[in-house]
Design a protein around this motif. Structure first.
Motif, PDB file in Angstrom:
ATOM      1  N   ASN A 211      16.718  90.383  53.704  1.00 34.69           N
ATOM      2  CA  ASN A 211      18.066  90.389  53.167  1.00 34.69           C
ATOM      3  C   ASN A 211      18.535  88.928  53.784  1.00 34.69           C
ATOM      4  OD1 ASN A 211      20.910  91.244  52.802  1.00 34.69           O
ATOM      5  ND2 ASN A 211      19.499  91.818  51.336  1.00 34.69           N
ATOM      6  N   ALA A 212      18.640  88.796  55.121  1.00 33.10           N
ATOM      7  CA  ALA A 212      19.184  87.809  55.686  1.00 33.10           C
ATOM      8  C   ALA A 212      18.225  86.245  55.333  1.00 33.10           C
ATOM      9  CB  ALA A 212      19.023  87.805  57.225  1.00 33.10           C
ATOM     10  N   LEU A 213      17.199  86.312  55.068  1.00 35.82           N
ATOM     11  CA  LEU A 213      16.349  85.238  54.796  1.00 35.82           C
ATOM     12  C   LEU A 213      16.748  84.982  53.279  1.00 35.82           C
ATOM     13  CD1 LEU A 213      12.953  85.843  56.693  1.00 35.82           C
ATOM     14  CD2 LEU A 213      14.734  84.244  57.295  1.00 35.82           C
ATOM     15  N   ARG A 214      16.836  86.090  52.404  1.00 36.55           N
ATOM     16  CA  ARG A 214      16.987  85.741  51.027  1.00 36.55           C
ATOM     17  C   ARG A 214      18.339  85.203  50.886  1.00 36.55           C
ATOM     18  NH1 ARG A 214      16.783  90.576  49.608  1.00 36.55           N
ATOM     19  NH2 ARG A 214      14.364  90.445  49.103  1.00 36.55           N
ATOM     20  N   TYR A 215      19.470  85.349  51.801  1.00 42.17           N
ATOM     21  CA  TYR A 215      20.803  84.894  51.799  1.00 42.17           C
ATOM     22  C   TYR A 215      20.417  83.401  52.006  1.00 42.17           C
ATOM     23  CZ  TYR A 215      25.815  84.137  53.134  1.00 42.17           C
ATOM     24  OH  TYR A 215      27.046  83.676  53.013  1.00 42.17           O
ATOM     25  N   ALA A 216      19.556  82.887  53.038  1.00 36.48           N
ATOM     26  CA  ALA A 216      19.231  81.487  53.296  1.00 36.48           C
ATOM     27  C   ALA A 216      18.842  81.011  52.028  1.00 36.48           C
ATOM     28  CB  ALA A 216      18.196  81.250  54.299  1.00 36.48           C
ATOM     29  N   VAL A 217      17.888  81.500  51.205  1.00 35.33           N
ATOM     30  CA  VAL A 217      17.589  81.004  49.936  1.00 35.33           C
ATOM     31  C   VAL A 217      18.600  80.931  48.948  1.00 35.33           C
ATOM     32  CG1 VAL A 217      15.776  81.188  47.876  1.00 35.33           C
ATOM     33  CG2 VAL A 217      15.266  81.977  50.159  1.00 35.33           C
ATOM     34  N   GLU A 218      19.620  81.779  49.074  1.00 33.22           N
ATOM     35  CA  GLU A 218      20.746  81.725  47.958  1.00 33.22           C
ATOM     36  C   GLU A 218      21.543  80.710  48.431  1.00 33.22           C
ATOM     37  OE1 GLU A 218      24.731  84.480  47.665  1.00 33.22           O
ATOM     38  OE2 GLU A 218      22.600  85.661  47.848  1.00 33.22           O
ATOM     39  N   LEU A 219      21.767  80.324  49.770  1.00 34.77           N
ATOM     40  CA  LEU A 219      22.601  79.026  49.942  1.00 34.77           C
ATOM     41  C   LEU A 219      21.827  77.825  49.804  1.00 34.77           C
ATOM     42  CD1 LEU A 219      24.546  80.622  53.195  1.00 34.77           C
ATOM     43  CD2 LEU A 219      25.201  80.353  50.717  1.00 34.77           C
ATOM     44  N   ARG A 220      20.615  77.843  49.345  1.00 32.61           N
ATOM     45  CA  ARG A 220      19.737  76.801  49.125  1.00 32.61           C
ATOM     46  C   ARG A 220      19.388  75.898  50.543  1.00 32.61           C
ATOM     47  NH1 ARG A 220      23.136  73.526  45.270  1.00 32.61           N
ATOM     48  NH2 ARG A 220      21.645  72.000  45.416  1.00 32.61           N
ATOM     49  N   LEU A 221      19.270  76.932  51.700  1.00 35.60           N
ATOM     50  CA  LEU A 221      18.767  76.293  53.004  1.00 35.60           C
ATOM     51  C   LEU A 221      17.565  76.570  53.378  1.00 35.60           C
ATOM     52  CD1 LEU A 221      21.684  78.123  55.111  1.00 35.60           C
ATOM     53  CD2 LEU A 221      21.710  75.783  54.243  1.00 35.60           C
ATOM     54  N   LEU A 222      17.066  77.171  52.319  1.00 31.95           N
ATOM     55  CA  LEU A 222      15.535  77.409  52.406  1.00 31.95           C
ATOM     56  C   LEU A 222      14.885  77.290  50.989  1.00 31.95           C
ATOM     57  CD1 LEU A 222      14.788  80.226  54.793  1.00 31.95           C
ATOM     58  CD2 LEU A 222      14.179  78.020  55.310  1.00 31.95           C
ATOM     59  N   ASP A 223      13.802  76.634  50.762  1.00 30.48           N
ATOM     60  CA  ASP A 223      13.316  76.485  49.287  1.00 30.48           C
ATOM     61  C   ASP A 223      12.586  77.911  48.903  1.00 30.48           C
ATOM     62  OD1 ASP A 223      13.771  74.017  48.517  1.00 30.48           O
ATOM     63  OD2 ASP A 223      11.921  73.128  49.314  1.00 30.48           O
ATOM     64  N   VAL A 224      11.966  78.599  49.616  1.00 28.41           N
ATOM     65  CA  VAL A 224      11.019  79.877  49.379  1.00 28.41           C
ATOM     66  C   VAL A 224      11.416  80.894  50.513  1.00 28.41           C
ATOM     67  CG1 VAL A 224       9.374  78.736  48.150  1.00 28.41           C
ATOM     68  CG2 VAL A 224       9.151  79.084  50.621  1.00 28.41           C
ATOM     69  N   HIS A 225      11.458  82.137  50.253  1.00 34.58           N
ATOM     70  CA  HIS A 225      11.664  83.096  51.065  1.00 34.58           C
ATOM     71  C   HIS A 225      10.611  83.185  52.084  1.00 34.58           C
ATOM     72  CE1 HIS A 225      12.571  87.103  52.865  1.00 34.58           C
ATOM     73  NE2 HIS A 225      13.307  87.288  51.780  1.00 34.58           N
ATOM     74  N   PRO A 226      10.694  82.897  53.297  1.00 29.91           N
ATOM     75  CA  PRO A 226       9.588  82.843  54.304  1.00 29.91           C
ATOM     76  C   PRO A 226       8.769  83.981  54.411  1.00 29.91           C
ATOM     77  CG  PRO A 226      11.704  82.175  55.215  1.00 29.91           C
ATOM     78  CD  PRO A 226      12.018  82.637  54.022  1.00 29.91           C
ATOM     79  N   LEU A 227       9.170  85.291  54.021  1.00 33.13           N
ATOM     80  CA  LEU A 227       8.248  86.383  54.112  1.00 33.13           C
ATOM     81  C   LEU A 227       7.343  86.331  52.916  1.00 33.13           C
ATOM     82  CD1 LEU A 227      10.592  89.586  55.037  1.00 33.13           C
ATOM     83  CD2 LEU A 227       9.322  87.963  56.393  1.00 33.13           C
ATOM     84  N   SER A 228       7.587  85.575  52.114  1.00 33.38           N
ATOM     85  CA  SER A 228       6.404  85.218  50.831  1.00 33.38           C
ATOM     86  C   SER A 228       5.240  84.552  51.261  1.00 33.38           C
ATOM     87  CB  SER A 228       6.873  84.603  49.573  1.00 33.38           C
ATOM     88  OG  SER A 228       7.400  83.485  49.885  1.00 33.38           O
ATOM     89  N   LEU A 229       5.400  83.841  52.589  1.00 36.04           N
ATOM     90  CA  LEU A 229       4.431  82.889  53.016  1.00 36.04           C
ATOM     91  C   LEU A 229       3.151  83.782  53.765  1.00 36.04           C
ATOM     92  CD1 LEU A 229       6.811  80.261  54.881  1.00 36.04           C
ATOM     93  CD2 LEU A 229       5.597  80.054  52.342  1.00 36.04           C
ATOM     94  N   VAL A 230       3.480  84.904  54.106  1.00 33.73           N
ATOM     95  CA  VAL A 230       2.374  85.654  54.878  1.00 33.73           C
ATOM     96  C   VAL A 230       1.913  87.009  54.178  1.00 33.73           C
ATOM     97  CG1 VAL A 230       3.046  84.743  57.105  1.00 33.73           C
ATOM     98  CG2 VAL A 230       4.105  86.838  56.334  1.00 33.73           C
TER      99      VAL A 230
END
Length: 474
Positions: free
Chosen positions: A208-227
């Motif tokens: 949820n914390a990382l999804r918030y970063a994606v929502e704020l456009r601080l990250l392109d993709v959700h990092p947990l989707s990378l592994v």
């Protein structure tokens, strides 16, 4: 907002004088339009201006969207907005705090305090693990504590160090680092494997914390989707070994009555009516519908729960919080039958211990040294009734049973109640309604506690086939 409406102009020279020396000096100015809005940047040399302009042109030619707020291509805008993990995690806590229950706030703080030590940019001068965790859990990820003022002196150094030494959020685009974080969630503080439920809960907070970063456009993709990472399988079932049989339950309640008579009906509500401890603490006198005659059944009409949350996690100074029934709307109620044995316990309890001024049946009634004192209606502390339960187990159970998980927690009385109802043949839909669970959760949790199911099934099949019912092995 982003756009592809971009116009990049040429570089213009602006001649002037150096403010300090008064000598002639030129600056080089680049201007461009993004969605009709003008942006500009000045450089000390033409080479720097040309380099920056070429980056804009390359992004434009490659079809990269430009950010309308700052006028830069998305990757460059993200670099401009980049945060450290510390900054983002505290911002996430502050965003969640007003709407989260005290226990959820504690869960968020615990989860973030677990992963943050993995997300450090350096270990030079790091505080010891215990101090770092105390600083993270007790101050950094507690909005009330952090906004109240500086950290305690013993934690100030650790707070400052962690604030300056976490990785940038963009580092979480590294799949290896993400996997390391997830592996950390799967361990307890002592390094042993964490329970599946704990891992699932902490992973949900991190996600949820990382999804918030994606929502704020601080990250392109959700990092947990990378592994591709598999969490430990969650076994929700109740171990049959914790469920007390009627004889054992009677012995335990008798032991409670001998040592802490004001609590015997408290535990009786869990064993005979399947209530959660927090629901018993919330129970008021006017929510108890007495039996119409001796030996008849009564009803409990539950309206909420009183939950222990600990100081510093609620919105006020209280260490408990009243809330609605679990998994139900705030105003929802739930009715549960009161068997005659529980009606007797409640009758004796009310006769000896009058309800508090707020109507609650189960409140603190003992002071220092175990002396009875007038009550102000304060809920019974968790450590008070768990201590009484430990004493009862020691008195009522054999040495072998004491070493086993049999009725180890007061909550196991609820397990015993629901198992008894199911084994008695009460339809799961009815048990789920009385227990405040879904039917699926009820059967997932109590499947191992159903006795006699095989024999009953074989008996029915035999009758359907016109065969003689099988004899039991005993």
């Amino acid at each position: 907002m982003t756009t592809f409406d971009v116009r990049i102009w040429g570089i213009s020279e602006h001649k002037g004088k150096d403010r300090k020396t008064g000598k002639p000096r030129s600056t080089w100015r680049l201007r461009w339009l993004v969605a009709g809005q003008r942006f500009g940047e000045s450089f000390q040399t033409r080479a720097l201006a040309e380099s920056f302009r070429s980056r804009l042109i390359v992004a434009q030619r490659e079809g990269v969207a430009f950010d309308e707020a700052c006028g830069l291509p998305e990757p460059m805008a993200r670099e401009l907005r980049t945060r450290s993990w510390f900054q983002h995690a505290t911002a996430y806590v502050d965003m969640k705090w007003p709407h989260a229950s005290p226990n959820h706030r504690k869960g968020i703080a615990e989860s973030l305090a677990t992963v943050t030590p993995v997300l450090l940019s350096s270990d030079r001068g790091a505080p010891d693990a215990e101090t770092m965790r105390a600083a993270l859990y007790g101050y950094v990820f507690n909005t009330t504590a952090r906004t109240a003022g500086p950290p305690p002196a013993k934690l100030a150094g650790a707070v400052s160090w962690v604030e300056a030494n976490t990785v940038n959020l963009s580092a979480l685009n590294d799949a290896a680092l993400v996997r390391k974080v997830l592996d950390t969630l799967a361990l307890r503080i002592d390094g042993k494997p964490a329970g599946a439920a704990t891992v699932t809960r902490k992973r949900a907070v991190l996600s949820n914390a990382l999804r918030y970063a994606v929502e704020l456009r601080l990250l392109d993709v959700h990092p947990l989707s990378l592994v591709s990472w598999t969490a430990p399988k969650k076994d929700e079932g109740v171990d049959r070994a914790v469920v007390a049989n009627p004889k054992q339950a009677d012995a335990l309640l008798a032991a409670v009555a001998a040592d802490s008579p004001e609590l015997v009906a408290f535990f009786g509500c869990m064993y005979f009516a399947g209530l959660r401890p927090e629901e018993v603490l919330h129970l008021a006198d006017d929510e108890y519908e007495r039996p119409s005659a001796p030996g008849a059944w009564g009803w409990l009409h539950l309206t909420g729960a009183t939950v222990a949350v600990g100081q510093g996690w609620s919105n006020g100074a209280k260490v408990t919080e009243d809330r609605g029934l679990k998994h139900r709307a705030k105003t929802a109620t739930r009715s549960v039958p009161v068997a005659p044995p529980l009606a007797e316990l409640l009758a004796r309890h009310v006769a000896k211990y009058a309800p508090a001024d707020n109507g609650r049946l189960f409140v603190t009634r003992r002071g220092p040294g175990g002396r009875y004192v007038p009550t102000a209606g304060q809920p019974i502390p968790n450590n008070a009734y768990t201590t009484a339960w430990r004493k009862a187990r020691k008195e009522a159970l054999t040495a072998a049973q004491m070493r086993s998980p049999l009725a180890k927690r007061p909550y196991d009385l609820r397990h015993a109640c629901l198992s008894t109802w199911l084994n008695a043949g009460v339809p799961p839909t009815q048990v789920a309604e009385w227990a405040g669970n879904s039917v699926k959760v009820l059967l997932d949790v109590y499947a191992k506690c159903l006795d006699g199911g095989t024999a009953a099934a074989l008996h029915r099949i035999a009758l359907a086939l016109g065969l003689e019912p099988p004899r039991s092995a005993g």
